[in-house]
Motif scaffolding. Structure first.
Motif, PDB file in Angstrom:
ATOM      1  N   ALA A 320      48.032 -14.976   7.947  1.00 51.94           N
ATOM      2  CA  ALA A 320      47.392 -14.037   7.033  1.00 51.94           C
ATOM      3  C   ALA A 320      48.277 -13.696   5.843  1.00 51.94           C
ATOM      4  O   ALA A 320      47.945 -12.797   5.069  1.00 51.94           O
ATOM      5  CB  ALA A 320      47.007 -12.763   7.779  1.00 51.94           C
ATOM      6  N   GLY A 321      49.397 -14.382   5.701  1.00 55.48           N
ATOM      7  CA  GLY A 321      50.294 -14.135   4.577  1.00 55.48           C
ATOM      8  C   GLY A 321      51.477 -13.282   4.949  1.00 55.48           C
ATOM      9  O   GLY A 321      52.628 -13.703   4.816  1.00 55.48           O
ATOM     10  N   THR A 322      51.216 -12.071   5.442  1.00 51.34           N
ATOM     11  CA  THR A 322      52.308 -11.209   5.898  1.00 51.34           C
ATOM     12  C   THR A 322      52.568 -11.376   7.386  1.00 51.34           C
ATOM     13  O   THR A 322      53.699 -11.260   7.850  1.00 51.34           O
ATOM     14  CB  THR A 322      51.977  -9.737   5.614  1.00 51.34           C
ATOM     15  OG1 THR A 322      50.722  -9.421   6.236  1.00 51.34           O
ATOM     16  CG2 THR A 322      51.860  -9.488   4.119  1.00 51.34           C
ATOM     17  N   HIS A 323      51.507 -11.637   8.131  1.00 53.32           N
ATOM     18  CA  HIS A 323      51.584 -11.763   9.579  1.00 53.32           C
ATOM     19  C   HIS A 323      50.515 -12.761  10.025  1.00 53.32           C
ATOM     20  O   HIS A 323      49.812 -13.341   9.193  1.00 53.32           O
ATOM     21  CB  HIS A 323      51.357 -10.407  10.247  1.00 53.32           C
ATOM     22  CG  HIS A 323      49.966  -9.881  10.042  1.00 53.32           C
ATOM     23  ND1 HIS A 323      49.522  -9.379   8.831  1.00 53.32           N
ATOM     24  CD2 HIS A 323      48.894  -9.799  10.876  1.00 53.32           C
ATOM     25  CE1 HIS A 323      48.262  -9.016   8.931  1.00 53.32           C
ATOM     26  NE2 HIS A 323      47.845  -9.253  10.162  1.00 53.32           N
ATOM     27  N   PHE A 324      50.381 -12.948  11.322  1.00 54.76           N
ATOM     28  CA  PHE A 324      49.360 -13.846  11.861  1.00 54.76           C
ATOM     29  C   PHE A 324      48.257 -13.012  12.512  1.00 54.76           C
ATOM     30  O   PHE A 324      48.540 -12.087  13.282  1.00 54.76           O
ATOM     31  CB  PHE A 324      49.967 -14.810  12.893  1.00 54.76           C
ATOM     32  CG  PHE A 324      50.693 -15.964  12.267  1.00 54.76           C
ATOM     33  CD1 PHE A 324      50.222 -17.261  12.402  1.00 54.76           C
ATOM     34  CD2 PHE A 324      51.846 -15.763  11.527  1.00 54.76           C
ATOM     35  CE1 PHE A 324      50.886 -18.329  11.819  1.00 54.76           C
ATOM     36  CE2 PHE A 324      52.518 -16.814  10.939  1.00 54.76           C
ATOM     37  CZ  PHE A 324      52.034 -18.109  11.073  1.00 54.76           C
ATOM     38  N   PRO A 335      51.203  -6.763  17.083  1.00 55.92           N
ATOM     39  CA  PRO A 335      52.604  -7.193  17.184  1.00 55.92           C
ATOM     40  C   PRO A 335      52.843  -8.205  18.298  1.00 55.92           C
ATOM     41  O   PRO A 335      53.617  -9.156  18.111  1.00 55.92           O
ATOM     42  CB  PRO A 335      53.355  -5.883  17.455  1.00 55.92           C
ATOM     43  CG  PRO A 335      52.502  -4.833  16.819  1.00 55.92           C
ATOM     44  CD  PRO A 335      51.089  -5.285  17.075  1.00 55.92           C
ATOM     45  N   SER A 336      52.193  -8.039  19.458  1.00 56.10           N
ATOM     46  CA  SER A 336      52.466  -8.972  20.558  1.00 56.10           C
ATOM     47  C   SER A 336      52.001 -10.385  20.209  1.00 56.10           C
ATOM     48  O   SER A 336      52.643 -11.370  20.572  1.00 56.10           O
ATOM     49  CB  SER A 336      51.811  -8.498  21.857  1.00 56.10           C
ATOM     50  OG  SER A 336      50.405  -8.663  21.832  1.00 56.10           O
ATOM     51  N   VAL A 337      50.878 -10.510  19.495  1.00 53.92           N
ATOM     52  CA  VAL A 337      50.421 -11.829  19.062  1.00 53.92           C
ATOM     53  C   VAL A 337      51.466 -12.468  18.162  1.00 53.92           C
ATOM     54  O   VAL A 337      51.806 -13.650  18.305  1.00 53.92           O
ATOM     55  CB  VAL A 337      49.058 -11.730  18.344  1.00 53.92           C
ATOM     56  CG1 VAL A 337      48.713 -13.045  17.650  1.00 53.92           C
ATOM     57  CG2 VAL A 337      47.967 -11.355  19.334  1.00 53.92           C
ATOM     58  N   LEU A 370      57.703  -8.173  12.410  1.00 59.43           N
ATOM     59  CA  LEU A 370      57.794  -7.547  13.728  1.00 59.43           C
ATOM     60  C   LEU A 370      58.773  -6.379  13.726  1.00 59.43           C
ATOM     61  O   LEU A 370      58.480  -5.304  14.263  1.00 59.43           O
ATOM     62  CB  LEU A 370      58.236  -8.579  14.774  1.00 59.43           C
ATOM     63  CG  LEU A 370      57.191  -9.523  15.330  1.00 59.43           C
ATOM     64  CD1 LEU A 370      57.851 -10.533  16.262  1.00 59.43           C
ATOM     65  CD2 LEU A 370      56.101  -8.763  16.060  1.00 59.43           C
ATOM     66  N   ALA A 371      59.924  -6.586  13.123  1.00 57.29           N
ATOM     67  CA  ALA A 371      60.922  -5.513  13.076  1.00 57.29           C
ATOM     68  C   ALA A 371      60.364  -4.305  12.335  1.00 57.29           C
ATOM     69  O   ALA A 371      60.642  -3.153  12.692  1.00 57.29           O
ATOM     70  CB  ALA A 371      62.197  -6.014  12.410  1.00 57.29           C
ATOM     71  N   TRP A 380      57.422  -0.732  20.810  1.00 57.44           N
ATOM     72  CA  TRP A 380      56.265  -1.218  20.062  1.00 57.44           C
ATOM     73  C   TRP A 380      55.014  -0.881  20.875  1.00 57.44           C
ATOM     74  O   TRP A 380      55.083  -0.744  22.101  1.00 57.44           O
ATOM     75  CB  TRP A 380      56.313  -2.742  19.900  1.00 57.44           C
ATOM     76  CG  TRP A 380      57.210  -3.279  18.834  1.00 57.44           C
ATOM     77  CD1 TRP A 380      56.861  -3.576  17.550  1.00 57.44           C
ATOM     78  CD2 TRP A 380      58.598  -3.640  18.963  1.00 57.44           C
ATOM     79  NE1 TRP A 380      57.948  -4.102  16.866  1.00 57.44           N
ATOM     80  CE2 TRP A 380      59.025  -4.146  17.714  1.00 57.44           C
ATOM     81  CE3 TRP A 380      59.527  -3.576  20.011  1.00 57.44           C
ATOM     82  CZ2 TRP A 380      60.320  -4.590  17.478  1.00 57.44           C
ATOM     83  CZ3 TRP A 380      60.823  -4.000  19.788  1.00 57.44           C
ATOM     84  CH2 TRP A 380      61.216  -4.495  18.530  1.00 57.44           C
ATOM     85  N   ASP A 381      53.866  -0.759  20.196  1.00 53.83           N
ATOM     86  CA  ASP A 381      52.605  -0.686  20.910  1.00 53.83           C
ATOM     87  C   ASP A 381      51.688  -1.771  20.371  1.00 53.83           C
ATOM     88  O   ASP A 381      52.017  -2.450  19.395  1.00 53.83           O
ATOM     89  CB  ASP A 381      51.968   0.705  20.833  1.00 53.83           C
ATOM     90  CG  ASP A 381      51.682   1.119  19.389  1.00 53.83           C
ATOM     91  OD1 ASP A 381      51.944   0.328  18.463  1.00 53.83           O
ATOM     92  OD2 ASP A 381      51.189   2.241  19.192  1.00 53.83           O
ATOM     93  N   ASP A 382      50.527  -1.942  21.004  1.00 55.24           N
ATOM     94  CA  ASP A 382      49.740  -3.123  20.698  1.00 55.24           C
ATOM     95  C   ASP A 382      48.272  -2.891  20.994  1.00 55.24           C
ATOM     96  O   ASP A 382      47.919  -2.031  21.815  1.00 55.24           O
ATOM     97  CB  ASP A 382      50.250  -4.311  21.523  1.00 55.24           C
ATOM     98  CG  ASP A 382      49.766  -5.633  20.968  1.00 55.24           C
ATOM     99  OD1 ASP A 382      50.247  -6.021  19.888  1.00 55.24           O
ATOM    100  OD2 ASP A 382      48.912  -6.266  21.588  1.00 55.24           O
ATOM    101  N   ARG A 383      47.422  -3.684  20.348  1.00 57.02           N
ATOM    102  CA  ARG A 383      45.982  -3.538  20.525  1.00 57.02           C
ATOM    103  C   ARG A 383      45.445  -4.334  21.705  1.00 57.02           C
ATOM    104  O   ARG A 383      44.234  -4.259  21.981  1.00 57.02           O
ATOM    105  CB  ARG A 383      45.257  -3.957  19.252  1.00 57.02           C
ATOM    106  CG  ARG A 383      45.394  -5.407  18.901  1.00 57.02           C
ATOM    107  CD  ARG A 383      44.696  -5.727  17.592  1.00 57.02           C
ATOM    108  NE  ARG A 383      43.499  -4.913  17.402  1.00 57.02           N
ATOM    109  CZ  ARG A 383      42.469  -5.284  16.663  1.00 57.02           C
ATOM    110  NH1 ARG A 383      42.467  -6.455  16.069  1.00 57.02           N
ATOM    111  NH2 ARG A 383      41.419  -4.503  16.537  1.00 57.02           N
TER     112      ARG A 383
END
Length: 507
Positions: A320-324, A335-337, A370-371, A380-383
């Motif tokens: 996605a440019g900044t992240h996946f 974050p976990s992905v 991620l950092a 960290w938390d996650d969806r």
């Protein structure tokens, strides 16, 4: 150690004997089948399951906002079944309705579970249609406007996005016999959807039942009917929220065991099947689901750890440019992905160093993102999971192994958070000490960053003692996000075995 290796070998063998996956039954999904498929074998067993799972306060599910979706589904299901279920069913339905009124008045913080914005207004409308008292009030932001837009889109003749098929039971307007025109519109929508060759729609029993309708197909060999009957029979009536999860389950189990260094041999046909699942567009968790970056990453990582590295180029489709993103058109981020994406690229570059020029910049970008997602307390938390220990382990492992020295501080803060949150009995957990969360915490202390210090070893040793008492549990509390919380039993068991193994190596 030999005992852990034997247990791990038995676990992997079990993946072949139950190829659709080992998953806990779901209150939400079972409730939908009570309403949508009363003709399906196991109907009374599903009602009994809902009655047995109801809490003293009339609700269902885990604490806080996690209770809303299962309580809506179970309450509506028991309302639908009250006519032939007797006084006990009616009392349970009324208790569920009162629990919902209290819950909605308190406005709990709702979790970011899949399609909650579609499921909640759909179920509220169904409950209100039963006419048992004043209408329920939808929580803010879940007023049904998005559900209405999606229904109008489908009524226009557009094909539904594949991810919508997993929640087709919420998207389809209810079929009501007195309204023939509405029934005709639903029939047109259903006609645009086709089950997979194994008979599932969206890897969901509820979606499959919604597609079939309230009457059983006259042909007992109908693929969708046969699939539902097989799932219900396997679970004794109740059903899980998603099945099959073949690739997802195998990738996670093999990854946990391999990363922990447990000497287990995967069957050649399992590795071949996992390799065949890697397609140019990515890999779905199971038949009927869209390809996603999470399953693709973990399958790639597992294959590379097992000596069959595959080019992770399919993952670039999710960049996605900044992240996946988890899949195309995702709302939000995970974050976990992204941690698993970093694992997949990193393990491939380790096996194929020449690929560093192509994938090194991507890895550095993902590691930096991620950092930046780390919370001030170091977690960290996650969806995709209710527990911060899951996301924290995923991110700390990826940054510790493939993030480089620049992110050593983030890994250290994660370990410090884990140390600070251990319970008096040696366990860890969001709501209470849980085997799964304890397993993640032990691995965070022992597998991330530099050699663990004495404080980490002592804490992990206490966690190890706790895990020894629960390793043989047949089921684990549900903590993974889908339409409601579920437990992928084999995956969780692999995480527990991995934690026991690394503890024995370090403590």
């Amino acid at each position: 150690m030999n005992d852990i290796a034997r247990r791990a070998a038995d676990l992997v063998t079990g993946l072949m004997t139950m190829p659709w996956g080992q998953v806990s039954p779901s209150v939400y999904e079972t409730g939908r089948l009570v309403t949508l498929a009363p003709w399906l074998a196991g109907h009374r067993e599903r009602i009994a399951f809902l009655l047995a799972e109801q809490r003293e306060d009339g609700s269902w599910g885990q604490p806080g906002g996690y209770r809303l979706v299962p309580t809506l589904s179970a309450t509506e299901a028991l309302m639908s079944a009250a006519w032939d279920g007797g006084d006990e069913v009616l009392r349970a339905a009324k208790a569920g309705l009162e629990a919902l009124r209290r819950m909605l008045a308190e406005r709990p913080e709702l979790p970011d579970t899949p399609a909650i914005d579609l499921i909640v207004p759909s179920l509220v409308a169904l409950i209100d249609a039963h006419g048992m008292g004043e209408p329920l009030e939808c929580p803010p932001g879940l007023d049904g406007s998005r559900l209405g837009l999606l229904r109008r889109l489908l009524e226009s003749g557009a094909n539904p996005p594949q991810k919508v098929l997993h929640v087709l039971e919420a998207v389809l307007p209810p079929r009501t016999a007195p309204d023939e025109r509405a029934d005709e519109r639903v029939g047109q929508l259903v006609g645009a959807v086709r089950p997979t060759p194994i008979g599932t729609v969206g890897a969901s029993p509820a979606a499959t039942a919604a597609w079939l309708g309230r009457s059983a197909p006259s042909d007992p060999a109908d693929p969708a009917r046969h699939h539902l009957e097989a799932v219900a029979k396997r679970f004794g009536g109740p059903v899980p929220v998603g099945l099959p999860i073949t690739v997802f389950e195998r990738g996670w189990v093999l990854s946990w065991l391999a990363r922990a260094g447990i000497p287990v041999e995967a069957p050649p046909e399992m590795i071949a099947d996992l390799r065949a699942a890697i397609a140019p567009e990515g890999t779905p968790a199971g038949a009927g689901l869209p390809a996603d970056a999470d399953t693709t990453s973990v399958a790639l990582y597992a294959l590379a750890r097992l000596g069959v590295p595959c080019d992770p180029a399919p993952l670039l489709r999710f960049d996605a440019g900044t992240h996946f993103c988890t899949w195309q058109g995702e709302d939000g981020f995970s974050p976990s992905v992204n941690a698993h994406v970093l694992d997949a690229f990193g393990q491939y570059v380790r096996a194929r160093p020449a690929a560093a020029g192509r994938y090194g910049p991507v890895m550095a970008r993902v590691a930096g993102w991620l950092a930046g997602c780390q919370r001030p307390d170091g977690s960290w938390d996650d969806r995709w999971h209710a527990s911060p220990y899951y996301a924290t382990l995923a991110c700390a492992l990826a940054l510790g192994e493939f993030g480089g020295p620049a992110h050593a501080g983030a890994v250290r803060r994660a370990r410090e958070w884990v140390l600070a949150t251990q319970r008096d009995d040696g366990s860890w957990g969001r709501w209470a000490g849980m085997p799964e969360e304890t397993a993640y915490a032990v691995q965070t202390l022992l597998l991330t960053g530099p050699e663990p210090d004495e404080a980490a070893k002592r804490a992990a040793g206490r966690g190890y003692d706790h895990l020894l008492q629960v390793v043989d549990l047949p089921h684990f509390p549900p903590m993974w996000h889908d339409k409601d919380l579920y437990s992928p039993t084999a995956i969780v068991r692999a995480a527990v075995l991995a934690a026991l193994h690394v503890a024995e190596m370090h403590v």
